[in-house]
Design an enzyme around this catalytic site. Sequence first.
Site, mmCIF file in Angstrom:
data_model
loop_
_atom_site.group_PDB
_atom_site.id
_atom_site.type_symbol
_atom_site.label_atom_id
_atom_site.label_comp_id
_atom_site.label_asym_id
_atom_site.label_seq_id
_atom_site.Cartn_x
_atom_site.Cartn_y
_atom_site.Cartn_z
ATOM 1 N N SER A 1 0.815 -1.208 0.000
ATOM 2 C CA SER A 1 0.000 0.000 0.000
ATOM 3 C C SER A 1 0.856 1.268 0.000
ATOM 4 O O SER A 1 1.615 1.501 -0.931
ATOM 5 C CB SER A 1 -0.959 -0.031 1.192
ATOM 6 O OG SER A 1 -1.904 0.994 1.084
ATOM 7 N N ASP B 1 -1.373 1.740 -4.134
ATOM 8 C CA ASP B 1 -2.202 0.600 -4.565
ATOM 9 C C ASP B 1 -3.657 1.014 -4.748
ATOM 10 O O ASP B 1 -4.536 0.164 -4.920
ATOM 11 C CB ASP B 1 -2.078 -0.579 -3.590
ATOM 12 C CG ASP B 1 -2.676 -0.288 -2.233
ATOM 13 O OD1 ASP B 1 -2.643 0.886 -1.804
ATOM 14 O OD2 ASP B 1 -3.182 -1.222 -1.578
ATOM 15 N N ASP C 1 -6.055 2.122 -2.886
ATOM 16 C CA ASP C 1 -7.176 1.769 -2.006
ATOM 17 C C ASP C 1 -7.513 2.898 -1.027
ATOM 18 O O ASP C 1 -8.479 2.800 -0.280
ATOM 19 C CB ASP C 1 -6.924 0.446 -1.258
ATOM 20 C CG ASP C 1 -5.808 0.515 -0.231
ATOM 21 O OD1 ASP C 1 -5.015 1.489 -0.253
ATOM 22 O OD2 ASP C 1 -5.709 -0.405 0.604
#
Length: 622
Positions: A175, A334, A336
């Site tokens: 992430s 990433d 998110d």
Amino acid sequence: MGDSGAPGDVNSNVLVSRSTGDAQLDKAVWQWLSWDKNPRTREQIESLLRDGKHRELRQRLCCRLSFGTAGLRSAMGAGFCYINDLTVIQSTQGIYTYLERNFSDFKQRGFVVGYDTRGQVTSNCSSKKLAKLTAAVLLAKDVLVYFFSTYVPTPFVPYAVQQLGAVAGVMITASHNRKEDNGYKVYWENGAQITSPHDKEIIKCIEECVEPWNGSWNENLVDTSPLRQDPLKKICDSYMADLTKICYHRELNVQSSLRFVHTSFHGVGHDYVQMAFRAFGFQPPIPVPEQKDPDPDFSTVKCPNPEEGESVLELSLRLAEKEGARVVVATDPDADRLAVAERQDNGSWKVFTGNELAALFGWWMFSCWKENCPQDADVGNVYMLATTVSSKILRAIALKEGFHFEETLPGFKWIGSRVKDLLDNGKEVLFAFEESIGFMCGTSVLDKDGVSAAVVIAEMATYLQSQGLTLAQKLVDIFEMYGYHISKTSYFLCYDPATIKKIFERLRNFEGPESYPKSCGAYSILHIRDVTTGYDSSQLNHKSVLPVSKSSQMITFTFQNGCVATLRTSGTEPKIKYYAEMCALPGHSDRSVLEEELQKLIEALIEDFLEPAKNGLTWRSA
């Protein structure tokens, strides 16, 4: 480490002559050098052995990765507690063993594998390579594997697990962590990240299967096996179609003159955010050229975390000024999580906190539901969720509007699982969030999703512009209506687990054995909840309603003045985090007074409870 036999391809005479004098460590070194087929990571261990660096060898080889709030996460490099080819193979073998025991149709239903764009030359380690090895373990055991042919946002993996009816999935990502890290995020068949007891059972299975099986190292299987399918087009098309379920003002979007800048922070987000904007009828946002394409070195930012604010958003803010764009959306590497900045009338930029964005999203998702729901819809069937360290603003909105609000432990894995339970029981979930800029709009993906959040914010800003309002102005309206919620979150770095434990144990024995503090500075404490031990003074039986989480430290203090403050360790980084919020009732809101009170309380919390100077804690860099 498991109890496998003697090494196969290592010159044992050489190893014996270099014995460390520690039988456990010798065995671990033997295992590593006999199992690891990556020349770079083998050489790292051989070099430490040659140089007699036994302490570092012990750190690398005598402990194992464990599941935190976001799966397995660590630095890339050699060792059983690092992310590398061998530990990913071992982890996947453990998952295979666990899934085979739990699902008779595992091989037919299949497994999803996705990856981001991280990599480290010194370890010959990249997310794509680790994903190929994950797939190889399963393909060699005749499991159907849905392996994405290119990098994808993390939310695509849980989405694909549900869409394809797969048994589970893995996303190789760290992430927003520093460039040295990587990770292994596991999703269950319900599309949510795994929680207990699955995580603990998988760890047990990993320990049973530490020696690589035949075929586990064959990363080329993804290119040759008939059991490998590429779900990219199907999932991308389906995801973008599902996204339009939360698009409520397409006509406005098509006509909008509002311009947006998007930065993908050298990660996976660019193509997918462009597609999402088109799906909502927008012109695609203007990309930050220096940050548009994947770069595992994240070379234009000191850290690839958009949550760090204006300092890391520099390039996108300057581009927005040049292009006359009022809103900047930033997805982390990433994709998110989402950061948002808006240019104010005086030319300055407001970078919204995760809690402020949640107030906007909560208001928006409920307003859109109310406008579009059937006449006989029951507001009592509607839910929103947040992690317990996040703002209570959704609770305030829920109390006034009549829907339900629930809290979970920190980590989106708890939100995803609870949302699935609610959906299975016929409830409607509109929105969920965690304060660290993680948002779930709708329920197509049971995890945080920066791609959908980016385009929802764009539609919200477009609608508000048509009403003569900015996002910042609407936020004030929301606070005026539901009560000001002023929050502050930050952290200290601490690389010594013993120091962290000492800090929290002191709080549990503050005024004598098993006696928590009654005040902090001048501020009286009303209630204390310790999720690590399961204690909650506000409950009649003194037991926490939230599940006990012994693997991490977390204590929450509710003060007499209405402030709620939590101290906890990070599940993914060497941090002690603090979260504090003042919650005022509607109509009782003098913002400056609340801010001043909160600041004084935080100062007392830090000095009295964390004692940074005494404990050698490093303040979050400015």
